[in-house]
Design a protein around this motif. Structure first.
Motif, mmCIF file in Angstrom:
data_model
loop_
_atom_site.group_PDB
_atom_site.id
_atom_site.type_symbol
_atom_site.label_atom_id
_atom_site.label_comp_id
_atom_site.label_asym_id
_atom_site.label_seq_id
_atom_site.Cartn_x
_atom_site.Cartn_y
_atom_site.Cartn_z
ATOM 1 N N SER A 42 -13.898 -1.842 -0.859
ATOM 2 C CA SER A 42 -13.551 -2.125 0.531
ATOM 3 C C SER A 42 -12.725 -0.961 1.074
ATOM 4 C CB SER A 42 -12.744 -3.418 0.613
ATOM 5 O OG SER A 42 -11.481 -3.241 -0.008
ATOM 6 N N PRO A 43 -12.638 -0.823 2.389
ATOM 7 C CA PRO A 43 -11.816 0.266 2.953
ATOM 8 C C PRO A 43 -10.376 0.251 2.441
ATOM 9 C CG PRO A 43 -13.188 -0.703 4.648
ATOM 10 C CD PRO A 43 -13.351 -1.562 3.432
ATOM 11 N N ALA A 44 -9.768 -0.947 2.354
ATOM 12 C CA ALA A 44 -8.378 -1.029 1.876
ATOM 13 C C ALA A 44 -8.277 -0.618 0.413
ATOM 14 C CB ALA A 44 -7.849 -2.446 2.070
ATOM 15 N N ALA A 45 -9.272 -1.008 -0.403
ATOM 16 C CA ALA A 45 -9.262 -0.625 -1.814
ATOM 17 C C ALA A 45 -9.374 0.886 -1.968
ATOM 18 C CB ALA A 45 -10.392 -1.326 -2.554
ATOM 19 N N ARG A 46 -10.198 1.518 -1.148
ATOM 20 C CA ARG A 46 -10.320 2.981 -1.186
ATOM 21 C C ARG A 46 -9.009 3.636 -0.778
ATOM 22 N NH1 ARG A 46 -15.243 4.511 2.417
ATOM 23 N NH2 ARG A 46 -14.683 6.607 1.676
ATOM 24 N N LEU A 47 -8.307 3.000 0.158
ATOM 25 C CA LEU A 47 -7.018 3.541 0.596
ATOM 26 C C LEU A 47 -6.028 3.594 -0.559
ATOM 27 C CD1 LEU A 47 -5.074 4.429 2.885
ATOM 28 C CD2 LEU A 47 -4.599 2.012 3.276
ATOM 29 N N PHE A 48 -6.027 2.547 -1.407
ATOM 30 C CA PHE A 48 -5.081 2.492 -2.514
ATOM 31 C C PHE A 48 -5.448 3.443 -3.654
ATOM 32 C CE2 PHE A 48 -3.929 -1.794 -0.771
ATOM 33 C CZ PHE A 48 -2.597 -1.477 -0.525
ATOM 34 N N HIS A 49 -6.587 4.095 -3.566
ATOM 35 C CA HIS A 49 -6.956 5.121 -4.542
ATOM 36 C C HIS A 49 -6.811 6.525 -3.968
ATOM 37 C CE1 HIS A 49 -8.446 2.875 -8.014
ATOM 38 N NE2 HIS A 49 -8.920 1.983 -7.168
ATOM 39 N N ALA A 50 -6.349 6.622 -2.730
ATOM 40 C CA ALA A 50 -6.205 7.926 -2.096
ATOM 41 C C ALA A 50 -5.076 8.717 -2.756
ATOM 42 C CB ALA A 50 -5.923 7.751 -0.603
ATOM 43 N N PRO A 51 -5.165 10.052 -2.749
ATOM 44 C CA PRO A 51 -4.083 10.874 -3.303
ATOM 45 C C PRO A 51 -2.747 10.561 -2.633
ATOM 46 C CG PRO A 51 -6.020 12.204 -2.838
ATOM 47 C CD PRO A 51 -6.288 10.857 -2.248
ATOM 48 N N HIS A 171 -4.122 -2.530 -10.720
ATOM 49 C CA HIS A 171 -4.193 -1.626 -9.574
ATOM 50 C C HIS A 171 -4.234 -2.430 -8.286
ATOM 51 C CE1 HIS A 171 -5.409 1.766 -7.058
ATOM 52 N NE2 HIS A 171 -4.958 2.520 -8.045
ATOM 53 N N HIS A 172 -3.592 -1.904 -7.252
ATOM 54 C CA HIS A 172 -3.510 -2.619 -5.984
ATOM 55 C C HIS A 172 -4.877 -2.789 -5.334
ATOM 56 C CE1 HIS A 172 -1.497 -4.473 -2.716
ATOM 57 N NE2 HIS A 172 -0.346 -3.856 -2.853
ATOM 58 N N SER A 173 -5.845 -1.965 -5.722
ATOM 59 C CA SER A 173 -7.180 -2.088 -5.148
ATOM 60 C C SER A 173 -7.874 -3.373 -5.584
ATOM 61 C CB SER A 173 -8.042 -0.889 -5.547
ATOM 62 O OG SER A 173 -8.162 -0.800 -6.956
ATOM 63 N N LEU A 174 -7.393 -4.007 -6.664
ATOM 64 C CA LEU A 174 -7.987 -5.272 -7.106
ATOM 65 C C LEU A 174 -7.670 -6.417 -6.153
ATOM 66 C CD1 LEU A 174 -7.319 -5.214 -10.967
ATOM 67 C CD2 LEU A 174 -9.276 -4.335 -9.691
ATOM 68 N N GLY A 175 -6.574 -6.307 -5.436
ATOM 69 C CA GLY A 175 -6.188 -7.374 -4.517
ATOM 70 C C GLY A 175 -4.737 -7.220 -4.126
ATOM 71 N N ASP A 176 -4.315 -7.926 -3.083
ATOM 72 C CA ASP A 176 -2.917 -7.863 -2.663
ATOM 73 C C ASP A 176 -2.060 -8.754 -3.553
ATOM 74 O OD1 ASP A 176 -3.108 -10.576 -1.674
ATOM 75 O OD2 ASP A 176 -4.090 -9.783 0.099
ATOM 76 N N GLY A 177 -0.764 -8.722 -3.318
ATOM 77 C CA GLY A 177 0.163 -9.454 -4.181
ATOM 78 C C GLY A 177 -0.095 -10.945 -4.220
ATOM 79 N N LEU A 178 -0.438 -11.528 -3.075
ATOM 80 C CA LEU A 178 -0.691 -12.965 -3.029
ATOM 81 C C LEU A 178 -1.958 -13.319 -3.803
ATOM 82 C CD1 LEU A 178 0.247 -15.687 -1.926
ATOM 83 C CD2 LEU A 178 -1.137 -15.253 0.110
ATOM 84 N N SER A 179 -2.991 -12.481 -3.681
ATOM 85 C CA SER A 179 -4.229 -12.714 -4.423
ATOM 86 C C SER A 179 -3.984 -12.692 -5.923
ATOM 87 C CB SER A 179 -5.277 -11.652 -4.053
ATOM 88 O OG SER A 179 -5.592 -11.681 -2.690
#
Length: 507
Positions: A42-51, A171-179
């Motif tokens: 997802s776009p958010a997951a890609r964001l959490f893998h950005a440099p 990794h945060h790309s797996l889901g947010d804290g609540l998830s």
């Protein structure tokens, strides 16, 4: 049938097939699944893998007994790895041949994800320091991308709050804290009933319009609230844009440097009675979030006042009563609006559906500790009448889809860098629970990888509230002292409530 519909139907059919398990109980996939169970990030997951924005969630679970690794491994085989995100690995070819980063279902060897280090207990003089260093070192080692991005470390070392700890890192790309917290709770059961899932209280919706008001009053109130909602939203969005472009927080001792996101993080926590927070909430007729924000403002004011005091010759009591704070400190926290606020209705949806809210903190010494609560309540009440969270979420999604991950990551990184800290509160189970048969003493979740030197998480559990801090030791070298300030601030506010007769002490 269009090509897009065919792909969706193929994916649905693959997910509906019965899952195959290997002889040792680990999750495997059928040849058909290996071909079709591929999902782009997802776009958010890609964001959490950005440099410079490689974020991970880290949760420490304290247990009342020693942890049996074999029991945990067997439990994970029947729970956690059934979730697609925890049984898929990241494939990223650098977007070669037009391929974007994607999740690919894979065989999961649970033993590879459960780490039990050999520990010489006789050689450990300070178990608290040992566990602190162990968890800190985890923030310097990236997760292995050749397998699903999660792991559990089991430390059978006794600390002041537990007989052993389990450190869950994902990794945060797996889901947010609540998830992720919801998924972890699905791996637990009530201690009083080993077959029952934990009970987590549902947030009550505030009723703005009372039924006993006449139609005219309700209509006027509705118009007034809509006007305030529009005005607050416009102001908040403009302030968010200003923060992204130029508006920076004051350079206090809590502010990190340019490399703060890359530095190792040190974690500390403090457990306080949840009943004390509820007592204050009921006495002041406010929410638990109001109380937690007020306590945080009081604690940070106390901490910064001590850090700004350069005269160490006087006794601590004299120094503690003197105001050393600079005037007009701008200190703001980014608060993540989690999935339940973004989902349709009240239904929960997995993922990183998060929007940012910038929350201003009032940093000052107050003669009356209850003034911290009043200021906090006013701040939160105003933020409730704003669409800042929703607009930042959809704006970030738009930027990701149009300008790409690099631009979006740069914008979010700059906005976070110009603020001081992150702040969150997650509601936990109301009764004591067990993690695969191991009674839990406390939860202490946190996050690292974002460009801020301080993160404060509140996590309720049974009759306790855990205050969890993650700090950059280059900026905050004494996180345990900061936790002391949280505890002392809560006590001071409770004493003020009781002294003023707002509520009788029932203890």
């Amino acid at each position: 049938m269009t090509r897009k519909k065919k792909r969706k139907q193929s994916k649905k059919q693959s997910l509906d097939r019965p899952k195959r398990m290997s002889e040792n109980g680990n999750r495997t996939t059928t040849p058909e699944e290996e071909e079709v169970v591929v999902e782009p990030l997802s776009p958010a997951a890609r964001l959490f893998h950005a440099p410079r924005f490689n974020c991970c969630i880290l949760a420490v679970i304290g247990c009342k007994t020693k942890i049996n690794p074999h029991v945990v491994i067997e439990g994970l085989k029947h729970t956690l790895i059934k979730h697609p995100r925890f049984s898929s690995k990241l494939e990223d070819d650098g977007e070669k041949r037009g391929k974007k980063p994607r999740w690919v279902r894979t065989n999961v060897n649970v033993q590879d994800h459960v780490i039990v280090p050999e520990i010489d207990l006789e050689g450990i003089q300070d178990t608290e320091q040992f566990t602190d260093h162990y968890v800190t070192n985890l923030t310097t080692v990236p997760l292995n991308t050749s397998k699903p991005l999660w792991e559990i470390h089991i430390l059978n070392v006794k600390t002041s709050d537990a007989e052993s700890i389990a450190v869950i890192r994902s990794h945060h790309s797996l889901g947010d804290g609540l998830s992720l917290m919801s998924l972890v709770l699905a791996c637990t059961r009530k201690t009083s009933d080993p077959e029952a899932l934990p009970t987590v209280p549902v947030m009550k919706r505030h009723q703005l319009f009372r039924s006993d008001r006449n139609l005219f009053i309700r209509s006027v109130l509705a118009v007034w609230l809509v006007m305030r909602l529009i005005l607050n939203t416009v102001v908040d969005v403009l302030l968010f844009l200003a923060t992204t472009l130029f508006l920076k927080d004051t350079e206090t001792p809590l502010k990190g440097g340019a490399d703060v996101g890359l530095n190792p993080k040190r974690f500390a926590h403090r457990i306080v009675p949840l009943d004390d927070i509820k007592l204050i909430k009921n006495a002041m007729k406010m929410t638990i979030n109001d109380v937690l924000l007020g306590v945080t403002q009081a604690a940070l004011s106390r901490y910064l006042n001590r850090r700004y005091d350069n005269n160490n010759k006087e006794d601590e009591i004299t120094r503690g009563n003197r105001n050393n704070l600079p005037r007009r400190i701008r200190l703001r926290a980014t608060v993540l609006s989690l999935a339940d606020m973004m989902g349709k209705g009240s239904k929960f949806r997995w993922g990183n559906r998060i929007g940012y809210v910038i929350l201003p903190f009032s940093i000052t010494l107050r003669t009356n500790p209850l003034d911290h609560l009043s200021k906090a309540k006013a701040t939160i009440d105003r933020k409730k009448l704003s669409l800042e969270a929703a607009l930042t979420y959809f704006s970030a999604k738009l930027v990701l889809n149009t300008l790409g991950v690099k631009v979006a990551a740069k914008i979010v990184h700059r906005a976070l860098s110009n603020t001081t800290m992150s702040f969150s509160n997650i509601v936990g189970p109301v009764e004591e629970i067990s993690f695969y048969g191991h009674p839990i003493s406390y939860f202490a979740p946190s996050v690292y990888g974002h460009p801020q030197a301080l993160t404060v998480h509140f996590q309720s559990y049974a009759n306790k509230m855990t205050i969890s801090t993650a700090v950059d030791p280059k900026a905050i070298s004494d996180p345990r002292k900061l936790c002391d300030d949280f505890e002392e601030s809560l006590k001071a506010i409770k004493v003020a409530v009781l002294e003023r007769g707002l509520l009788k002490d029932t203890s």
